[in-house]
Design a protein around this motif. Structure first.
Motif, PDB file in Angstrom:
ATOM      1  N   GLY A  57      -1.573 -16.302  17.597  1.00 26.98           N
ATOM      2  CA  GLY A  57      -0.263 -16.907  17.516  1.00 26.98           C
ATOM      3  C   GLY A  57       0.652 -16.153  16.578  1.00 26.98           C
ATOM      4  O   GLY A  57       0.201 -15.277  15.821  1.00 26.98           O
ATOM      5  N   PRO A  58       1.939 -16.462  16.609  1.00 29.32           N
ATOM      6  CA  PRO A  58       2.916 -15.770  15.760  1.00 29.32           C
ATOM      7  C   PRO A  58       2.610 -15.854  14.283  1.00 29.32           C
ATOM      8  O   PRO A  58       2.943 -14.946  13.520  1.00 29.32           O
ATOM      9  CB  PRO A  58       4.231 -16.491  16.091  1.00 29.32           C
ATOM     10  CG  PRO A  58       4.011 -17.102  17.435  1.00 29.32           C
ATOM     11  CD  PRO A  58       2.566 -17.457  17.488  1.00 29.32           C
ATOM     12  N   ARG A  59       1.960 -16.942  13.859  1.00 31.03           N
ATOM     13  CA  ARG A  59       1.643 -17.099  12.439  1.00 31.03           C
ATOM     14  C   ARG A  59       0.738 -15.975  11.946  1.00 31.03           C
ATOM     15  O   ARG A  59       0.805 -15.563  10.792  1.00 31.03           O
ATOM     16  CB  ARG A  59       0.966 -18.452  12.213  1.00 31.03           C
ATOM     17  CG  ARG A  59       0.643 -18.743  10.770  1.00 31.03           C
ATOM     18  CD  ARG A  59       0.111 -20.138  10.594  1.00 31.03           C
ATOM     19  NE  ARG A  59      -1.054 -20.378  11.444  1.00 31.03           N
ATOM     20  CZ  ARG A  59      -2.025 -21.244  11.147  1.00 31.03           C
ATOM     21  NH1 ARG A  59      -1.948 -21.951  10.035  1.00 31.03           N
ATOM     22  NH2 ARG A  59      -3.036 -21.424  11.955  1.00 31.03           N
ATOM     23  N   PHE A  60      -0.131 -15.464  12.831  1.00 32.39           N
ATOM     24  CA  PHE A  60      -1.035 -14.370  12.471  1.00 32.39           C
ATOM     25  C   PHE A  60      -0.487 -13.022  12.923  1.00 32.39           C
ATOM     26  O   PHE A  60      -0.697 -12.010  12.253  1.00 32.39           O
ATOM     27  CB  PHE A  60      -2.417 -14.599  13.094  1.00 32.39           C
ATOM     28  CG  PHE A  60      -3.093 -15.849  12.641  1.00 32.39           C
ATOM     29  CD1 PHE A  60      -3.724 -15.902  11.407  1.00 32.39           C
ATOM     30  CD2 PHE A  60      -3.095 -16.987  13.434  1.00 32.39           C
ATOM     31  CE1 PHE A  60      -4.356 -17.063  10.978  1.00 32.39           C
ATOM     32  CE2 PHE A  60      -3.721 -18.152  13.017  1.00 32.39           C
ATOM     33  CZ  PHE A  60      -4.347 -18.194  11.784  1.00 32.39           C
ATOM     34  N   ALA A  61       0.182 -13.009  14.075  1.00 32.02           N
ATOM     35  CA  ALA A  61       0.672 -11.743  14.630  1.00 32.02           C
ATOM     36  C   ALA A  61       1.700 -11.094  13.703  1.00 32.02           C
ATOM     37  O   ALA A  61       1.687  -9.868  13.519  1.00 32.02           O
ATOM     38  CB  ALA A  61       1.281 -11.970  16.011  1.00 32.02           C
ATOM     39  N   GLY A  62       2.578 -11.891  13.129  1.00 27.17           N
ATOM     40  CA  GLY A  62       3.619 -11.349  12.260  1.00 27.17           C
ATOM     41  C   GLY A  62       3.056 -10.555  11.088  1.00 27.17           C
ATOM     42  O   GLY A  62       3.383  -9.376  10.913  1.00 27.17           O
ATOM     43  N   PRO A  63       2.184 -11.172  10.279  1.00 26.76           N
ATOM     44  CA  PRO A  63       1.621 -10.428   9.142  1.00 26.76           C
ATOM     45  C   PRO A  63       0.781  -9.216   9.552  1.00 26.76           C
ATOM     46  O   PRO A  63       0.874  -8.155   8.937  1.00 26.76           O
ATOM     47  CB  PRO A  63       0.749 -11.477   8.442  1.00 26.76           C
ATOM     48  CG  PRO A  63       1.336 -12.787   8.831  1.00 26.76           C
ATOM     49  CD  PRO A  63       1.837 -12.604  10.229  1.00 26.76           C
TER      50      PRO A  63
END
Length: 246
Positions: A57-63
């Protein structure tokens, strides 16, 4: 006579240099291949779990994508300087730097390949009782192989070039020869090392392309049959066909 004096005249092309320095050239090529292969292998082992984490998800993909991209933008001199207190003047310093540089390419391509897997293939596998691990191993990874191999090829060619920077600490393979030849501008050594570096990059890319074609035979069959329907992978013998066959 001219061939014998090419070292004296500092010619760009010199057969005498190749004959007299063959052992030195061989050692440099072996070191270059070893550092490149080790760096890309470790990079792939690190990148795969990072890609799996990023697709949650974006919460992990971003970092994950942000950190790997920032690492790729760090100049090689700065990267090696930051790693120097930890690894010292060793091959581990060069390998670690090259691994960090390879992550942004590998993570992005692995993630793109996994996200491109058709949801119908996943649903069919789940309907047959595939758990997450088996689904990943037998369905998602095979279907993601073209994107994964494309990223591996780019990362390998890039690493072949970046390995020469390791000459800063004496672990740069062919880069060592180039650096040693620059003060006196030894033309034959500069040209030979540069040509060998390019040859290694091209050879590695062709080798991985061959491996990709062996691992993804369905892509060749599909491209050879332009009239075939792209939405019927079971007709091409690809991994999607094996979901219903196991």
């Amino acid at each position: 006579m001219a061939a014998e004096n090419c070292l004296v005249t500092n010619a760009w092309i010199c057969g005498e240099y190749l004959r007299s320095r063959s052992e030195e050239l061989t050692d440099a090529v072996v070191q270059h291949i070893w550092i490149t292969a080790l760096s890309v292998t470790i990079g792939l082992l690190v990148a795969f779990p990072l890609a799996l984490l990023a697709r949650r998800g974006p919460r992990f993909a971003g970092p994950v994508l942000g950190v790997t991209t920032v690492l790729y933008t760090v100049p090689s001199l700065a990267m090696f300087s930051l790693l120097l207190p930890v690894f010292g003047l060793s091959a581990a310093l060069v390998v670690t730097g090259l691994v960090l540089y390879s992550l942004t390419i590998l993570v992005r391509n692995i993630l793109a390949g996994l996200e491109a897997v058709p949801e119908e293939a996943r649903e069919a596998a789940r309907g047959m009782g595939f758990g997450p691990a088996r689904l990943l191993r037998e369905v998602e990874i095979p279907l993601a192989l073209p994107a994964l191999m494309a990223g591996l090829r780019i990362a390998t060619v890039s690493t072949v070039a970046l390995t020469t920077v390791g000459s800063l600490v004496g672990k740069g393979g062919l880069g060592n020869l180039i650096e040693d030849a620059l003060p006196s501008f030894f033309k034959a050594q500069i040209l030979t090392a540069s040509v060998l570096c390019v040859a290694l990059a091209v050879g590695a890319d062709l080798l991985l392309l061959g491996v990709q074609r062996l691992l993804t035979p369905w892509t060749r069959i599909r491209s050879a049959a332009p009239g075939a329907r792209a939405d019927r992978p079971e007709k091409t013998g690809g991994p999607a066909a094996t979901v219903g066959a196991n």
